[in-house]
Write a protein that holds these residues in place. Structure first.
Motif, short mmCIF file in Angstrom:
data_model
loop_
_atom_site.label_atom_id
_atom_site.label_comp_id
_atom_site.label_asym_id
_atom_site.label_seq_id
_atom_site.Cartn_x
_atom_site.Cartn_y
_atom_site.Cartn_z
N VAL A 91 0.85 -1.20 0.00
CA VAL A 91 0.00 0.00 0.00
C VAL A 91 0.88 1.25 0.00
O VAL A 91 0.60 2.22 -0.72
N LEU A 92 1.96 1.22 0.77
CA LEU A 92 2.90 2.36 0.77
C LEU A 92 3.56 2.53 -0.60
O LEU A 92 3.75 3.66 -1.07
N PHE A 93 3.89 1.42 -1.28
CA PHE A 93 4.45 1.47 -2.63
C PHE A 93 3.45 2.09 -3.60
O PHE A 93 3.80 2.93 -4.42
N MET A 94 2.20 1.67 -3.47
CA MET A 94 1.14 2.21 -4.32
C MET A 94 1.06 3.72 -4.17
O MET A 94 0.93 4.45 -5.16
N MET A 95 1.19 4.19 -2.92
CA MET A 95 1.13 5.64 -2.67
C MET A 95 2.38 6.34 -3.18
O MET A 95 2.29 7.33 -3.91
N GLY A 96 3.55 5.84 -2.77
CA GLY A 96 4.79 6.55 -3.03
C GLY A 96 5.32 6.44 -4.45
O GLY A 96 5.81 7.43 -5.00
N VAL A 97 5.23 5.26 -5.05
CA VAL A 97 5.81 5.05 -6.38
C VAL A 97 4.77 5.24 -7.48
O VAL A 97 5.02 5.91 -8.48
N GLU A 98 3.61 4.66 -7.28
CA GLU A 98 2.59 4.73 -8.33
C GLU A 98 1.71 5.97 -8.23
O GLU A 98 0.98 6.28 -9.16
N GLY A 99 1.79 6.66 -7.09
CA GLY A 99 1.01 7.89 -6.93
C GLY A 99 -0.48 7.67 -6.81
O GLY A 99 -1.28 8.56 -7.11
N ILE A 100 -0.88 6.48 -6.35
CA ILE A 100 -2.30 6.16 -6.20
C ILE A 100 -2.64 6.26 -4.71
O ILE A 100 -2.01 5.62 -3.88
N ARG A 101 -3.65 7.03 -4.42
CA ARG A 101 -4.06 7.20 -3.03
C ARG A 101 -4.91 6.01 -2.60
O ARG A 101 -5.91 5.68 -3.26
N PRO A 102 -4.53 5.34 -1.52
CA PRO A 102 -5.33 4.20 -1.08
C PRO A 102 -6.70 4.65 -0.59
O PRO A 102 -6.83 5.72 0.02
N ASP A 103 -7.70 3.84 -0.88
CA ASP A 103 -9.03 4.17 -0.37
C ASP A 103 -9.22 3.53 1.00
O ASP A 103 -8.32 2.88 1.53
#
Length: 106
Positions: free
Chosen positions: A70-82
């Motif tokens: 989830v942190l990778f999704m936020m930091g690298v992919e720029g996707i905000r977790p829901d």
């Protein structure tokens, strides 16, 4: 110390898997070499975790891996977790904590 080892394992697994993801999607076969090296370090770190059982190590690691993903999704992919991402990660960490902190006989 175990948390640091598991966090390091998560970093290496995510790097390895992401490089494979990129290699397949972008057709860059050279990425397989660092990907497999990263996945090898991931396995080594899990083996060095000090857990008494590989199954427990994998289960505990799973919760940390979900949080790291989830942190990778936020930091690298720029996707905000829901909220569902956050609830799921919280449940996974709670489950990993139960496995790690459970009182076990000597």
């Amino acid at each position: 110390m175990a948390f640091v080892i598991f966090l390091g394992a998560a970093v290496f697994e995510i790097i390895g898997c992401y490089l494979i993801w990129l290699a397949v999607r972008q057709g860059q076969l050279w990425m397989w070499v660092p990907a497999l090296a990263a996945l090898g370090f991931f396995g080594l770190l899990l083996a060095l975790s000090g857990m008494d059982s590989a199954g427990r190590a994998f289960a505990l690691y799973g919760g940390i891996y979900i949080l790291a993903s989830v942190l990778f999704m936020m930091g690298v992919e720029g996707i905000r977790p829901d909220r569902w991402d956050m609830i799921g990660a919280g449940l996974a960490i709670a489950g990993a904590a139960v496995i790690f902190l459970a009182p076990r006989g000597a």
